[in-house]
Design a protein around this motif. Structure first.
Motif, PDB file in Angstrom:
ATOM      1  N   ARG A  18       0.844  -1.183   0.000  1.00  4.88           N
ATOM      2  CA  ARG A  18       0.000   0.000   0.000  1.00  4.88           C
ATOM      3  C   ARG A  18       0.885   1.241   0.000  1.00  4.88           C
ATOM      4  O   ARG A  18       2.039   1.180   0.396  1.00  4.88           O
ATOM      5  CB  ARG A  18      -0.906   0.028   1.226  1.00  4.88           C
ATOM      6  CG  ARG A  18      -1.743  -1.217   1.402  1.00  4.88           C
ATOM      7  CD  ARG A  18      -2.709  -1.085   2.559  1.00  4.88           C
ATOM      8  NE  ARG A  18      -3.831  -0.213   2.261  1.00  4.88           N
ATOM      9  CZ  ARG A  18      -4.848  -0.497   1.470  1.00  4.88           C
ATOM     10  NH1 ARG A  18      -4.876  -1.640   0.851  1.00  4.88           N
ATOM     11  NH2 ARG A  18      -5.821   0.349   1.272  1.00  4.88           N
ATOM     12  N   MET A  19       0.321   2.345  -0.410  1.00  3.52           N
ATOM     13  CA  MET A  19       1.048   3.609  -0.333  1.00  3.52           C
ATOM     14  C   MET A  19       0.069   4.727  -0.049  1.00  3.52           C
ATOM     15  O   MET A  19      -1.104   4.662  -0.425  1.00  3.52           O
ATOM     16  CB  MET A  19       1.804   3.893  -1.626  1.00  3.52           C
ATOM     17  CG  MET A  19       0.930   4.232  -2.803  1.00  3.52           C
ATOM     18  SD  MET A  19       1.953   4.665  -4.222  1.00  3.52           S
ATOM     19  CE  MET A  19       0.685   5.036  -5.417  1.00  3.52           C
ATOM     20  N   ASP A  20       0.561   5.733   0.643  1.00  2.00           N
ATOM     21  CA  ASP A  20      -0.193   6.970   0.811  1.00  2.00           C
ATOM     22  C   ASP A  20       0.303   7.911  -0.267  1.00  2.00           C
ATOM     23  O   ASP A  20       1.511   8.141  -0.389  1.00  2.00           O
ATOM     24  CB  ASP A  20       0.036   7.574   2.195  1.00  2.00           C
ATOM     25  CG  ASP A  20      -0.652   6.789   3.289  1.00  2.00           C
ATOM     26  OD1 ASP A  20      -1.790   6.355   3.057  1.00  2.00           O
ATOM     27  OD2 ASP A  20      -0.066   6.610   4.362  1.00  2.00           O
ATOM     28  N   GLY A 116      -7.582  -1.963  -3.605  1.00  2.66           N
ATOM     29  CA  GLY A 116      -8.563  -0.961  -3.207  1.00  2.66           C
ATOM     30  C   GLY A 116      -7.913   0.320  -2.730  1.00  2.66           C
ATOM     31  O   GLY A 116      -6.735   0.571  -2.973  1.00  2.66           O
ATOM     32  N   LEU A 117      -8.706   1.141  -2.036  1.00  3.52           N
ATOM     33  CA  LEU A 117      -8.227   2.429  -1.573  1.00  3.52           C
ATOM     34  C   LEU A 117      -9.018   2.879  -0.358  1.00  3.52           C
ATOM     35  O   LEU A 117     -10.093   2.336  -0.070  1.00  3.52           O
ATOM     36  CB  LEU A 117      -8.346   3.481  -2.682  1.00  3.52           C
ATOM     37  CG  LEU A 117      -9.757   3.917  -3.054  1.00  3.52           C
ATOM     38  CD1 LEU A 117      -9.753   5.389  -3.410  1.00  3.52           C
ATOM     39  CD2 LEU A 117     -10.258   3.121  -4.228  1.00  3.52           C
ATOM     40  N   GLY A 164     -13.141   3.158   3.372  1.00  5.79           N
ATOM     41  CA  GLY A 164     -12.299   2.106   2.812  1.00  5.79           C
ATOM     42  C   GLY A 164     -13.100   1.273   1.831  1.00  5.79           C
ATOM     43  O   GLY A 164     -14.241   0.919   2.096  1.00  5.79           O
ATOM     44  N   CYS A 165     -12.542   0.991   0.664  1.00  2.00           N
ATOM     45  CA  CYS A 165     -13.250   0.202  -0.343  1.00  2.00           C
ATOM     46  C   CYS A 165     -12.284  -0.669  -1.123  1.00  2.00           C
ATOM     47  O   CYS A 165     -11.096  -0.414  -1.161  1.00  2.00           O
ATOM     48  CB  CYS A 165     -14.039   1.074  -1.310  1.00  2.00           C
ATOM     49  SG  CYS A 165     -13.630   2.764  -1.427  1.00  2.00           S
ATOM     50  N   SER A 169     -14.237  -3.540 -10.049  1.00  2.00           N
ATOM     51  CA  SER A 169     -14.021  -3.450 -11.490  1.00  2.00           C
ATOM     52  C   SER A 169     -12.865  -2.488 -11.745  1.00  2.00           C
ATOM     53  O   SER A 169     -12.981  -1.290 -11.517  1.00  2.00           O
ATOM     54  CB  SER A 169     -15.295  -2.959 -12.182  1.00  2.00           C
ATOM     55  OG  SER A 169     -15.104  -2.904 -13.571  1.00  2.00           O
ATOM     56  N   LEU A 170     -11.754  -3.072 -12.191  1.00  2.00           N
ATOM     57  CA  LEU A 170     -10.553  -2.305 -12.499  1.00  2.00           C
ATOM     58  C   LEU A 170      -9.882  -3.001 -13.679  1.00  2.00           C
ATOM     59  O   LEU A 170      -9.601  -4.197 -13.606  1.00  2.00           O
ATOM     60  CB  LEU A 170      -9.613  -2.276 -11.282  1.00  2.00           C
ATOM     61  CG  LEU A 170      -8.289  -1.543 -11.434  1.00  2.00           C
ATOM     62  CD1 LEU A 170      -8.511  -0.045 -11.627  1.00  2.00           C
ATOM     63  CD2 LEU A 170      -7.413  -1.781 -10.204  1.00  2.00           C
TER      64      LEU A 170
END
Length: 190
Positions: A18-20, A116-117, A164-165, A169-170
């Motif tokens: 993950r990254m911010d 996700g993000l 948070g999700c 679909s990506l």
């Protein structure tokens, strides 16, 4: 089934890098029926700057692939087209600097992974809601659209609600762009 999916999400969050990042970000809440559509479907409200940058990105990818193939057949023509592309990049870069920059939203702090993000917002979004998102990296590493499902909404007094999700679909090409960006981020921040 739902318990299995929830268990997978918990495992995945710990395993995925993950990254911010400060990203240009837009979202809209959509219906379950709309969540089945392609993220680039014209029914979604896609900001004009996003469409322009995404199209330029696609054009560059096609041109790079074609130049590689052409280089094998005729290096002189490939070189000329490569120089032409450099000129075109300078022109579009100038246009981007003078016109597009004024249309861009201020980048927001987004926590991003390939799965996700999470982001902050003033209003809560109900768990299991569907959202359509557009993300643009300020340095043009990627411009992508996705559909996500909300997993949680937690209130933070300082920032509002953290939503948070996970992506439902990506496009694979967009997932690759995120992966490349994550690799660069991890290499720069060991």
């Amino acid at each position: 089934m739902e318990q299995l999916q929830h268990k997978y999400e918990q495992i995945e969050r710990r395993v995925m890098s993950r990254m911010d990042a400060d990203l240009r970000f837009n979202y809209q809440i959509i219906s379950e029926e709309m969540s089945l559509k392609d993220p680039y479907d014209p029914h979604f409200v896609l900001p004009r700057y996003f469409l322009l940058l995404a199209e330029l990105d696609q054009f560059d990818q096609v041109l790079i692939n074609e130049l590689k193939q052409l280089n094998e057949k005729d290096q002189k023509i490939a070189k000329i087209l490569s120089l032409f592309n450099q000129k075109l990049n300078l022109i579009t870069g100038t246009m981007y600097d003078s016109i597009v920059q004024s249309m861009l939203p201020v980048p927001e702090q987004i926590n991003l992974s390939e799965a996700g993000l999470s982001f902050f917002t003033e209003n809560s979004i109900a768990k299991d809601s569907y959202i359509h998102v557009t993300l643009s990296h300020p340095d043009n590493f990627f411009h992508l659209a996705a559909i996500a499902q909300v997993v949680y909404a937690k209130f933070d007094e300082e920032h509002g609600y953290r939503i948070g999700c996970y992506f439902i679909s990506l496009h694979p090409h967009d997932r690759e762009k995120i992966a490349e960006c994550l690799e660069s981020y991890i290499a720069a921040n060991p």
